[in-house]
Design a protein around this motif. Structure first.
Motif, PDB file in Angstrom:
ATOM      1  N   ALA A  49       0.823  -1.210   0.000  1.00  0.00           N
ATOM      2  CA  ALA A  49       0.000   0.000   0.000  1.00  0.00           C
ATOM      3  C   ALA A  49       0.861   1.265   0.000  1.00  0.00           C
ATOM      4  N   VAL A  50       1.930   1.258   0.803  1.00  0.00           N
ATOM      5  CA  VAL A  50       2.836   2.415   0.853  1.00  0.00           C
ATOM      6  C   VAL A  50       3.546   2.585  -0.487  1.00  0.00           C
ATOM      7  N   MET A  51       3.987   1.479  -1.079  1.00  0.00           N
ATOM      8  CA  MET A  51       4.672   1.543  -2.373  1.00  0.00           C
ATOM      9  C   MET A  51       3.758   2.078  -3.469  1.00  0.00           C
ATOM     10  N   LEU A  52       2.485   1.735  -3.404  1.00  0.00           N
ATOM     11  CA  LEU A  52       1.547   2.208  -4.419  1.00  0.00           C
ATOM     12  C   LEU A  52       1.545   3.728  -4.479  1.00  0.00           C
ATOM     13  N   VAL A  53       1.448   4.358  -3.320  1.00  0.00           N
ATOM     14  CA  VAL A  53       1.408   5.824  -3.268  1.00  0.00           C
ATOM     15  C   VAL A  53       2.766   6.419  -3.625  1.00  0.00           C
ATOM     16  N   ASN A  54       3.832   5.883  -3.036  1.00  0.00           N
ATOM     17  CA  ASN A  54       5.169   6.417  -3.299  1.00  0.00           C
ATOM     18  C   ASN A  54       5.578   6.267  -4.763  1.00  0.00           C
ATOM     19  N   SER A  55       5.327   5.094  -5.339  1.00  0.00           N
ATOM     20  CA  SER A  55       5.717   4.846  -6.726  1.00  0.00           C
ATOM     21  C   SER A  55       4.929   5.718  -7.699  1.00  0.00           C
ATOM     22  N   LEU A  56       3.656   5.944  -7.375  1.00  0.00           N
ATOM     23  CA  LEU A  56       2.841   6.800  -8.245  1.00  0.00           C
ATOM     24  C   LEU A  56       3.395   8.220  -8.282  1.00  0.00           C
ATOM     25  N   GLY A  57       3.719   8.757  -7.107  1.00  0.00           N
ATOM     26  CA  GLY A  57       4.278  10.108  -7.060  1.00  0.00           C
ATOM     27  C   GLY A  57       5.612  10.199  -7.779  1.00  0.00           C
ATOM     28  N   ALA A  58       6.482   9.205  -7.589  1.00  0.00           N
ATOM     29  CA  ALA A  58       7.786   9.215  -8.243  1.00  0.00           C
ATOM     30  C   ALA A  58       7.653   9.034  -9.752  1.00  0.00           C
ATOM     31  N   THR A  59       6.684   8.230 -10.189  1.00  0.00           N
ATOM     32  CA  THR A  59       6.472   8.020 -11.630  1.00  0.00           C
ATOM     33  C   THR A  59       6.046   9.310 -12.310  1.00  0.00           C
ATOM     34  N   ARG A  64       7.357  13.798 -15.955  1.00  0.00           N
ATOM     35  CA  ARG A  64       7.465  15.247 -16.164  1.00  0.00           C
ATOM     36  C   ARG A  64       8.889  15.661 -16.541  1.00  0.00           C
ATOM     37  N   ALA A  65       9.852  14.909 -16.057  1.00  0.00           N
ATOM     38  CA  ALA A  65      11.248  15.219 -16.357  1.00  0.00           C
ATOM     39  C   ALA A  65      11.689  14.677 -17.720  1.00  0.00           C
ATOM     40  N   GLY A  66      10.790  13.957 -18.417  1.00  0.00           N
ATOM     41  CA  GLY A  66      11.114  13.405 -19.729  1.00  0.00           C
ATOM     42  C   GLY A  66      12.058  12.223 -19.673  1.00  0.00           C
ATOM     43  N   ARG A  67      12.068  11.487 -18.551  1.00  0.00           N
ATOM     44  CA  ARG A  67      13.002  10.361 -18.381  1.00  0.00           C
ATOM     45  C   ARG A  67      12.281   9.019 -18.414  1.00  0.00           C
ATOM     46  N   LEU A  68      11.038   9.002 -18.864  1.00  0.00           N
ATOM     47  CA  LEU A  68      10.262   7.769 -18.920  1.00  0.00           C
ATOM     48  C   LEU A  68      10.523   7.085 -20.261  1.00  0.00           C
ATOM     49  N   HIS A  69      11.614   6.349 -20.356  1.00  0.00           N
ATOM     50  CA  HIS A  69      12.012   5.709 -21.608  1.00  0.00           C
ATOM     51  C   HIS A  69      11.053   4.558 -21.926  1.00  0.00           C
ATOM     52  N   ARG A  70      10.156   4.806 -22.877  1.00  0.00           N
ATOM     53  CA  ARG A  70       9.063   3.868 -23.135  1.00  0.00           C
ATOM     54  C   ARG A  70       9.557   2.480 -23.527  1.00  0.00           C
ATOM     55  N   GLU A  71      10.656   2.401 -24.263  1.00  0.00           N
ATOM     56  CA  GLU A  71      11.129   1.109 -24.743  1.00  0.00           C
ATOM     57  C   GLU A  71      11.564   0.180 -23.604  1.00  0.00           C
ATOM     58  N   SER A 168      21.189   6.475 -12.540  1.00  0.00           N
ATOM     59  CA  SER A 168      20.144   7.494 -12.406  1.00  0.00           C
ATOM     60  C   SER A 168      18.909   7.129 -13.217  1.00  0.00           C
ATOM     61  N   ASP A 169      19.106   6.594 -14.431  1.00  0.00           N
ATOM     62  CA  ASP A 169      17.967   6.185 -15.256  1.00  0.00           C
ATOM     63  C   ASP A 169      17.372   4.865 -14.773  1.00  0.00           C
ATOM     64  N   ALA A 170      18.224   3.909 -14.398  1.00  0.00           N
ATOM     65  CA  ALA A 170      17.729   2.606 -13.946  1.00  0.00           C
ATOM     66  C   ALA A 170      16.872   2.750 -12.696  1.00  0.00           C
ATOM     67  N   THR A 171      17.300   3.577 -11.744  1.00  0.00           N
ATOM     68  CA  THR A 171      16.516   3.760 -10.526  1.00  0.00           C
ATOM     69  C   THR A 171      15.261   4.580 -10.785  1.00  0.00           C
ATOM     70  N   ALA A 172      15.332   5.527 -11.729  1.00  0.00           N
ATOM     71  CA  ALA A 172      14.139   6.310 -12.062  1.00  0.00           C
ATOM     72  C   ALA A 172      13.068   5.430 -12.691  1.00  0.00           C
ATOM     73  N   LEU A 173      13.467   4.515 -13.581  1.00  0.00           N
ATOM     74  CA  LEU A 173      12.505   3.642 -14.254  1.00  0.00           C
ATOM     75  C   LEU A 173      11.990   2.543 -13.332  1.00  0.00           C
ATOM     76  N   ALA A 174      12.661   2.304 -12.209  1.00  0.00           N
ATOM     77  CA  ALA A 174      12.190   1.285 -11.267  1.00  0.00           C
ATOM     78  C   ALA A 174      10.834   1.656 -10.688  1.00  0.00           C
ATOM     79  N   ASN A 175      10.547   2.940 -10.559  1.00  0.00           N
ATOM     80  CA  ASN A 175       9.269   3.351  -9.974  1.00  0.00           C
ATOM     81  C   ASN A 175       8.069   3.054 -10.872  1.00  0.00           C
ATOM     82  N   PRO A 176       8.064   3.430 -12.156  1.00  0.00           N
ATOM     83  CA  PRO A 176       6.928   3.032 -12.999  1.00  0.00           C
ATOM     84  C   PRO A 176       6.805   1.523 -13.158  1.00  0.00           C
TER      85      PRO A 176
END
Length: 246
Positions: A49-59, A64-71, A168-176
């Motif tokens: 439950a905590v991860m759901l909220v935290n991951s959503l905010g981080a995603t 917004r930062a343009g770092r969501l590499h779709r591939e 930096s990218d690997a940890t950022a993509l871990a949230n979505p």
């Protein structure tokens, strides 16, 4: 105060290391609930439950930062979600002691794998995800992550790191990629028969500490050298393992 303080730490790990909070919240909630029945199940459910909220905010921040590499996110996230439904359902019927032992073993195996196999600490050449990794790998990541309530970052970060992404990218993509795990696991634990598997008071205190911390780090995120980032990631896993065993 302990839960609030660990919520702050959870916010730091979510923003900087891609942990949705599982490696922080599971050991802590387990310790707090150790006197009650089904403590490990409560810890895993509350963590989801905590991860759901935290991951959503981080995603949202990553997008917004343009770092969501779709591939690297889609369709892997869909297979992660499918695997998560199986893992969360299985976890509700596993004895508490077995779940605790598997959580510790999972941490230890991840640390050893990251240290002994090339590509994590020093990085590697950038490559796309293979079809087998996206499908079978995604199902496995979702199942293990939801089963243990850890969000999957400990699997996705090393995976993306070995595909040549900087930390930096690997940890950022871990949230979505943790978001579908957290959503599915939370839904399963909320609807599971028997005693409540989510502690709302503990979840509220953890989120009270984590959400402001994530918001603060959105504006003032420190620049961490790539190799130091990888070493610190493993250090946090080691601290979580010691906490679980203690």
């Amino acid at each position: 105060m302990l839960l609030f303080g660990l919520g702050v730490l959870s916010g730091v790990t979510t923003a900087l290391f891609g942990f949705g909070g599982g490696f922080v919240t599971v050991p802590v909630v387990y310790a707090v609930a150790a006197a009650g029945p089904g403590a490990m199940h409560v810890a895993v459910g509350t963590s989801a439950a905590v991860m759901l909220v935290n991951s959503l905010g981080a995603t949202v921040t990553v997008a917004r930062a343009g770092r969501l590499h779709r591939e690297y996110v889609w369709p892997l996230a869909a297979f992660v979600a499918a695997g998560a439904s199986l893992g969360a359902l299985a976890a509700t019927s596993v004895p508490d002691g077995v779940l605790h032992a598997l959580f510790a073993a999972y941490l230890a195996a991840t640390i050893l794998d990251s240290l002994l196999r090339r590509g994590f600490v020093h990085g590697s050449e950038r490559r796309p995800l293979s079809r087998a990794t996206v499908t079978a790998g995604g199902l496995g990541i979702g199942a293990v992550a939801a089963f243990l309530g850890v969000g999957g970052s400990v699997l996705t970060v090393p995976l993306l790191r070995r595909r040549g992404l900087p930390m930096s990218d690997a940890t950022a993509l871990a949230n979505p990629l943790s978001l579908p795990v957290a959503a599915v696991a939370t839904a399963v634990y909320l609807t599971a028969p028997g005693p409540a598997a989510i502690d709302p008071a503990a979840a509220g205190l953890l989120l009270a500490g984590s959400l402001p911390t994530i918001a603060l780090l959105r504006r003032w995120s420190p620049a961490i050298p790539d190799r130091a980032h990888a070493v610190a990631y493993l250090g946090l896993l080691g601290a979580a393992l010691v906490t679980v065993l203690a």
